[in-house]
Design a protein around this motif. Sequence first.
Motif, PDB file in Angstrom:
ATOM      1  N   ALA A 167       0.852  -1.180   0.000  1.00 45.88           N
ATOM      2  CA  ALA A 167       0.000   0.000   0.000  1.00 45.88           C
ATOM      3  C   ALA A 167       0.892   1.236   0.000  1.00 45.88           C
ATOM      4  O   ALA A 167       1.989   1.227   0.574  1.00 45.88           O
ATOM      5  CB  ALA A 167      -0.916  -0.001   1.220  1.00 45.88           C
ATOM      6  N   LEU A 168       0.414   2.291  -0.634  1.00 40.02           N
ATOM      7  CA  LEU A 168       1.199   3.519  -0.771  1.00 40.02           C
ATOM      8  C   LEU A 168       0.375   4.701  -0.295  1.00 40.02           C
ATOM      9  O   LEU A 168      -0.718   4.962  -0.807  1.00 40.02           O
ATOM     10  CB  LEU A 168       1.613   3.711  -2.233  1.00 40.02           C
ATOM     11  CG  LEU A 168       2.567   4.869  -2.526  1.00 40.02           C
ATOM     12  CD1 LEU A 168       3.945   4.579  -1.924  1.00 40.02           C
ATOM     13  CD2 LEU A 168       2.689   5.098  -4.033  1.00 40.02           C
ATOM     14  N   PRO A 194       1.023   8.998  13.159  1.00 40.91           N
ATOM     15  CA  PRO A 194       0.515   7.918  14.026  1.00 40.91           C
ATOM     16  C   PRO A 194      -0.177   6.808  13.242  1.00 40.91           C
ATOM     17  O   PRO A 194       0.011   5.626  13.535  1.00 40.91           O
ATOM     18  CB  PRO A 194      -0.469   8.650  14.958  1.00 40.91           C
ATOM     19  CG  PRO A 194       0.035  10.057  15.003  1.00 40.91           C
ATOM     20  CD  PRO A 194       0.543  10.333  13.626  1.00 40.91           C
ATOM     21  N   LEU A 195      -0.971   7.167  12.230  1.00 39.18           N
ATOM     22  CA  LEU A 195      -1.647   6.155  11.413  1.00 39.18           C
ATOM     23  C   LEU A 195      -0.630   5.346  10.618  1.00 39.18           C
ATOM     24  O   LEU A 195      -0.713   4.112  10.563  1.00 39.18           O
ATOM     25  CB  LEU A 195      -2.643   6.822  10.471  1.00 39.18           C
ATOM     26  CG  LEU A 195      -3.332   5.890   9.466  1.00 39.18           C
ATOM     27  CD1 LEU A 195      -4.189   4.854  10.194  1.00 39.18           C
ATOM     28  CD2 LEU A 195      -4.165   6.690   8.470  1.00 39.18           C
ATOM     29  N   LEU A 196       0.339   6.010   9.993  1.00 39.99           N
ATOM     30  CA  LEU A 196       1.327   5.301   9.187  1.00 39.99           C
ATOM     31  C   LEU A 196       2.180   4.376  10.047  1.00 39.99           C
ATOM     32  O   LEU A 196       2.522   3.268   9.620  1.00 39.99           O
ATOM     33  CB  LEU A 196       2.214   6.299   8.442  1.00 39.99           C
ATOM     34  CG  LEU A 196       1.510   7.184   7.410  1.00 39.99           C
ATOM     35  CD1 LEU A 196       2.518   8.057   6.678  1.00 39.99           C
ATOM     36  CD2 LEU A 196       0.714   6.361   6.423  1.00 39.99           C
ATOM     37  N   LYS A 197       2.531   4.812  11.234  1.00 43.07           N
ATOM     38  CA  LYS A 197       3.296   3.958  12.145  1.00 43.07           C
ATOM     39  C   LYS A 197       2.504   2.710  12.510  1.00 43.07           C
ATOM     40  O   LYS A 197       3.060   1.606  12.562  1.00 43.07           O
ATOM     41  CB  LYS A 197       3.669   4.732  13.411  1.00 43.07           C
ATOM     42  CG  LYS A 197       4.777   5.753  13.224  1.00 43.07           C
ATOM     43  CD  LYS A 197       5.009   6.558  14.474  1.00 43.07           C
ATOM     44  CE  LYS A 197       5.473   5.683  15.626  1.00 43.07           C
ATOM     45  NZ  LYS A 197       5.766   6.486  16.845  1.00 43.07           N
ATOM     46  N   PHE A 229       3.484  -0.872   4.084  1.00 41.00           N
ATOM     47  CA  PHE A 229       2.825   0.403   3.851  1.00 41.00           C
ATOM     48  C   PHE A 229       3.891   1.463   3.681  1.00 41.00           C
ATOM     49  O   PHE A 229       4.617   1.798   4.613  1.00 41.00           O
ATOM     50  CB  PHE A 229       1.929   0.748   5.049  1.00 41.00           C
ATOM     51  CG  PHE A 229       0.668   1.471   4.681  1.00 41.00           C
ATOM     52  CD1 PHE A 229      -0.502   0.770   4.455  1.00 41.00           C
ATOM     53  CD2 PHE A 229       0.644   2.855   4.564  1.00 41.00           C
ATOM     54  CE1 PHE A 229      -1.675   1.432   4.124  1.00 41.00           C
ATOM     55  CE2 PHE A 229      -0.520   3.524   4.236  1.00 41.00           C
ATOM     56  CZ  PHE A 229      -1.687   2.809   4.012  1.00 41.00           C
ATOM     57  N   ARG A 230       4.024   1.964   2.453  1.00 37.75           N
ATOM     58  CA  ARG A 230       5.051   2.957   2.155  1.00 37.75           C
ATOM     59  C   ARG A 230       4.434   4.342   1.955  1.00 37.75           C
ATOM     60  O   ARG A 230       3.219   4.475   1.874  1.00 37.75           O
ATOM     61  CB  ARG A 230       5.841   2.545   0.904  1.00 37.75           C
ATOM     62  CG  ARG A 230       6.591   1.228   1.087  1.00 37.75           C
ATOM     63  CD  ARG A 230       7.402   0.859  -0.144  1.00 37.75           C
ATOM     64  NE  ARG A 230       6.546   0.491  -1.272  1.00 37.75           N
ATOM     65  CZ  ARG A 230       6.514   1.137  -2.426  1.00 37.75           C
ATOM     66  NH1 ARG A 230       7.261   2.196  -2.623  1.00 37.75           N
ATOM     67  NH2 ARG A 230       5.726   0.734  -3.413  1.00 37.75           N
ATOM     68  N   GLU A 231       5.295   5.360   1.885  1.00 37.71           N
ATOM     69  CA  GLU A 231       4.837   6.728   1.731  1.00 37.71           C
ATOM     70  C   GLU A 231       5.508   7.381   0.528  1.00 37.71           C
ATOM     71  O   GLU A 231       6.727   7.290   0.353  1.00 37.71           O
ATOM     72  CB  GLU A 231       5.145   7.543   2.993  1.00 37.71           C
ATOM     73  CG  GLU A 231       4.653   8.984   2.941  1.00 37.71           C
ATOM     74  CD  GLU A 231       4.918   9.739   4.236  1.00 37.71           C
ATOM     75  OE1 GLU A 231       5.740   9.254   5.038  1.00 37.71           O
ATOM     76  OE2 GLU A 231       4.313  10.811   4.436  1.00 37.71           O
ATOM     77  N   VAL A 233       8.107  -6.428  13.182  1.00 43.14           N
ATOM     78  CA  VAL A 233       8.878  -5.601  12.270  1.00 43.14           C
ATOM     79  C   VAL A 233       9.335  -4.360  13.003  1.00 43.14           C
ATOM     80  O   VAL A 233       8.528  -3.664  13.625  1.00 43.14           O
ATOM     81  CB  VAL A 233       8.019  -5.200  11.048  1.00 43.14           C
ATOM     82  CG1 VAL A 233       8.801  -4.268  10.131  1.00 43.14           C
ATOM     83  CG2 VAL A 233       7.571  -6.442  10.299  1.00 43.14           C
ATOM     84  N   PRO A 234      10.645  -4.034  12.987  1.00 41.57           N
ATOM     85  CA  PRO A 234      11.110  -2.825  13.660  1.00 41.57           C
ATOM     86  C   PRO A 234      10.525  -1.588  13.018  1.00 41.57           C
ATOM     87  O   PRO A 234      10.210  -1.574  11.827  1.00 41.57           O
ATOM     88  CB  PRO A 234      12.640  -2.878  13.469  1.00 41.57           C
ATOM     89  CG  PRO A 234      12.832  -3.740  12.276  1.00 41.57           C
ATOM     90  CD  PRO A 234      11.736  -4.755  12.326  1.00 41.57           C
ATOM     91  N   ARG A 235      10.401  -0.534  13.778  1.00 40.51           N
ATOM     92  CA  ARG A 235       9.828   0.698  13.267  1.00 40.51           C
ATOM     93  C   ARG A 235      10.721   1.283  12.179  1.00 40.51           C
ATOM     94  O   ARG A 235      11.934   1.314  12.296  1.00 40.51           O
ATOM     95  CB  ARG A 235       9.678   1.732  14.391  1.00 40.51           C
ATOM     96  CG  ARG A 235       8.693   1.304  15.476  1.00 40.51           C
ATOM     97  CD  ARG A 235       8.544   2.394  16.498  1.00 40.51           C
ATOM     98  NE  ARG A 235       7.623   2.002  17.558  1.00 40.51           N
ATOM     99  CZ  ARG A 235       7.301   2.789  18.577  1.00 40.51           C
ATOM    100  NH1 ARG A 235       7.815   3.988  18.657  1.00 40.51           N
ATOM    101  NH2 ARG A 235       6.465   2.365  19.497  1.00 40.51           N
ATOM    102  N   SER A 236      10.076   1.769  11.129  1.00 39.80           N
ATOM    103  CA  SER A 236      10.820   2.383  10.040  1.00 39.80           C
ATOM    104  C   SER A 236      11.346   3.731  10.493  1.00 39.80           C
ATOM    105  O   SER A 236      10.650   4.506  11.147  1.00 39.80           O
ATOM    106  CB  SER A 236       9.908   2.565   8.821  1.00 39.80           C
ATOM    107  OG  SER A 236      10.564   3.274   7.815  1.00 39.80           O
ATOM    108  N   SER A 237      12.592   4.022  10.124  1.00 39.93           N
ATOM    109  CA  SER A 237      13.218   5.254  10.571  1.00 39.93           C
ATOM    110  C   SER A 237      12.558   6.490   9.990  1.00 39.93           C
ATOM    111  O   SER A 237      12.694   7.581  10.519  1.00 39.93           O
ATOM    112  CB  SER A 237      14.704   5.253  10.186  1.00 39.93           C
ATOM    113  OG  SER A 237      14.852   5.153   8.787  1.00 39.93           O
ATOM    114  N   ASN A 238      11.852   6.349   8.869  1.00 43.48           N
ATOM    115  CA  ASN A 238      11.227   7.513   8.264  1.00 43.48           C
ATOM    116  C   ASN A 238       9.786   7.703   8.698  1.00 43.48           C
ATOM    117  O   ASN A 238       9.079   8.532   8.175  1.00 43.48           O
ATOM    118  CB  ASN A 238      11.282   7.420   6.738  1.00 43.48           C
ATOM    119  CG  ASN A 238      10.399   6.315   6.206  1.00 43.48           C
ATOM    120  OD1 ASN A 238      10.115   5.369   6.926  1.00 43.48           O
ATOM    121  ND2 ASN A 238       9.990   6.420   4.955  1.00 43.48           N
ATOM    122  N   LEU A 239       9.357   6.958   9.711  1.00 46.51           N
ATOM    123  CA  LEU A 239       8.020   7.126  10.262  1.00 46.51           C
ATOM    124  C   LEU A 239       8.116   7.467  11.742  1.00 46.51           C
ATOM    125  O   LEU A 239       7.665   6.749  12.613  1.00 46.51           O
ATOM    126  CB  LEU A 239       7.184   5.854  10.065  1.00 46.51           C
ATOM    127  CG  LEU A 239       6.859   5.493   8.626  1.00 46.51           C
ATOM    128  CD1 LEU A 239       6.056   4.212   8.585  1.00 46.51           C
ATOM    129  CD2 LEU A 239       6.083   6.601   7.960  1.00 46.51           C
TER     130      LEU A 239
END
Length: 252
Positions: free
Chosen positions: A5-6, A20-23, A31-33, A240-246
Motif C-alpha cells: 500500500a502507498l 501515528p496512522l502510518l506507524k 505500507f510505504r509513503e 517488524v522494527p519501526r521504520s526510521s522515516n516514520l
Amino acid sequence: MSQEALWISVSPTLKRFHRPLLKYVSRKLTFREWEYEQAEDEPCSLEIPLTLLHDYLKSSADPIHLCGHSTGGIVALLYAYRFPERVKSLTLLGVGVQPLIDWHAHYYTDRQLLPCSQEIVLAQMVRALFGCQNRDRTKGLVSLLKRDLKATPSPHSLFQRGSIEPKTVPSPLMVCGSEDDVIVDPCALAGWNRYLKADDRVWKCSQGNHFFHYYYPQLVGNQIIDFYQNLEPLPVKKNVPRSSNLKSLNCP
C-alpha cells in the motif's frame, strides 16, 4: 508491489498528523509513503504531483493500494480515475463526494465573504480541522496552515475555485470520515453512496474532526487493514522494527 500500500502525501507542513496512522499500519502491512513538496517557483497545480506519481508507479507491472488524506487523497483519486489499471484499491480519508471541496476551498470562500483578517480566518480553520484548542496551540496551528497554503498544490485561490464531477471509481473504494468534521461533513460522505460498487464502503469515525486519523490511528488503521484483507488475504507483518522515516511527531 501488488501486496503493498502507498500513502500519498502532498502537504509537507501537515504530514506530521499522518504519522501515528502510518506507524500503526506499517507494523502490520507493507505500507510505504510517497511525498511531493511543491517548490516556490512551481505553478500551483495538481497535474505536477500526478505526473510525478505516475513516473514513480509506471515501472511496476503490478497495481498497488493507494491511500491519502485530503489533498493527498484527491491526488490518489485523480490517479485512480486516470490510470485505473494501476490501482488495486483506493482509500480516501477526509475526501467528500465533491472531492475538491477541501479546507483550502473553505478558507478562500471565508476570506471573500468575511470581513476578517487572515489570522482570524485561519484560527477558525484550526477549530474546524482540529476542534477547540488553547491559545498557544491555536497560534502554532495557524502558523502551520499559513505555510500549508503556500506549500501544498491546490486548484483554489481567492480568484477561483476548482471542481470536478463525482463519478464511480473503477478500483475498490473505501471512504473514511468523521461525524464531527465540518470540512467534509457526513452529508459529503453519504454522497459517495450513489457511486459505490459491491465491495466499496463508507466508514465514519464518531469524532476527531478533519484529522480524525491523527487522534484515532488504531481505529482508522484497523478499518484500512480490514478493507484490504476483505479484498484478498494480505501477509501481516510480525515483529517488524519501526521504520526510521516514520517517526512520531507531536502536534504543536
